[in-house]
Design an enzyme around this catalytic site. Sequence first.
Site, mmCIF file in Angstrom:
data_model
loop_
_atom_site.group_PDB
_atom_site.id
_atom_site.type_symbol
_atom_site.label_atom_id
_atom_site.label_comp_id
_atom_site.label_asym_id
_atom_site.label_seq_id
_atom_site.Cartn_x
_atom_site.Cartn_y
_atom_site.Cartn_z
ATOM 1 N N ARG A 84 49.615 -29.270 10.571
ATOM 2 C CA ARG A 84 49.359 -28.280 11.628
ATOM 3 C C ARG A 84 49.730 -28.885 12.980
ATOM 4 O O ARG A 84 49.146 -29.901 13.383
ATOM 5 C CB ARG A 84 47.886 -27.892 11.632
ATOM 6 N N HIS A 129 44.623 -32.177 10.319
ATOM 7 C CA HIS A 129 45.857 -31.535 9.844
ATOM 8 C C HIS A 129 47.071 -32.017 10.628
ATOM 9 O O HIS A 129 48.180 -32.085 10.083
ATOM 10 C CB HIS A 129 45.753 -30.017 9.988
ATOM 11 N N ASP A 136 44.364 -27.466 3.253
ATOM 12 C CA ASP A 136 43.350 -26.457 2.962
ATOM 13 C C ASP A 136 43.803 -25.701 1.719
ATOM 14 O O ASP A 136 44.940 -25.194 1.677
ATOM 15 C CB ASP A 136 43.206 -25.474 4.121
ATOM 16 N N GLU A 197 33.499 -27.673 5.055
ATOM 17 C CA GLU A 197 34.529 -26.715 4.641
ATOM 18 C C GLU A 197 34.934 -27.013 3.206
ATOM 19 O O GLU A 197 35.615 -28.010 2.941
ATOM 20 C CB GLU A 197 35.767 -26.798 5.548
ATOM 21 N N HIS A 200 38.812 -27.956 2.588
ATOM 22 C CA HIS A 200 39.483 -28.923 3.456
ATOM 23 C C HIS A 200 39.448 -30.324 2.833
ATOM 24 O O HIS A 200 38.374 -30.861 2.568
ATOM 25 C CB HIS A 200 38.768 -28.919 4.814
#
Length: 220
Positions: A84, A129, A136, A197, A200
């Site tokens: 990301r 990320h 994810d 999460e 994740h």
Amino acid sequence: MLLSIAGACTTPQSRPTLVDVDKVEPTIAFDIRYAGTDNFIGDVIDGYESATCMLTPKAAAALGDVQRALRPRGLGLLVYDCYRPQRAVNQFVRWAHDPKDQRQKARYYPNVAKSELLPRGYLAQKSSHSRGSTVDLTLVRTSGPERGQPLDMGTDFDLFDPKSHTDTTAVSPLQRANRRSLVDAMEHAGFVNLPVEWWHYTLRDEPYPDTYFDVVVAGR
């Protein structure tokens, strides 16, 4: 496909090598949410020019190991996000500071005030990320009448809520078992779960543990 790309980072290392995971293990399924509008902001996210999952070669190889280990069980991986860019994280932070944009509240943060998303750690100024070894994902059926259907994990991806914590007791025993199946499969290949999460995971021995890159997710 190897991609040597330059980007902004916090150390002198500025040319990470990333690979297209689809080229490493083409049986993995992808639904890269930030390349479209089906996400908690409701817009295409900055830096996502393609719905491509890019990871460091080490992380991509480990993810392929997970996929192959799941195959005899009639299961596989469905990936929502990989590398990301920092510019995407910056967009998340700007959005969190905009109280007027509540378009996605009912779906993604129904029980949390938007002003609390950063203070409570649901969003952050930096994301693992952006280091290229975090992913994810969830589990899907790969055979039978439910082929292609994700397992029931109790919440959707990116629900900002305590119910998304991996070991919460606020979901059913089946949903907890499905989360545990994902944890076990990923940990066996060297990934570590983020406890808040369930989706994740970060490679334990990631190549760039202190570096955050800002290059676009390019086409295949």
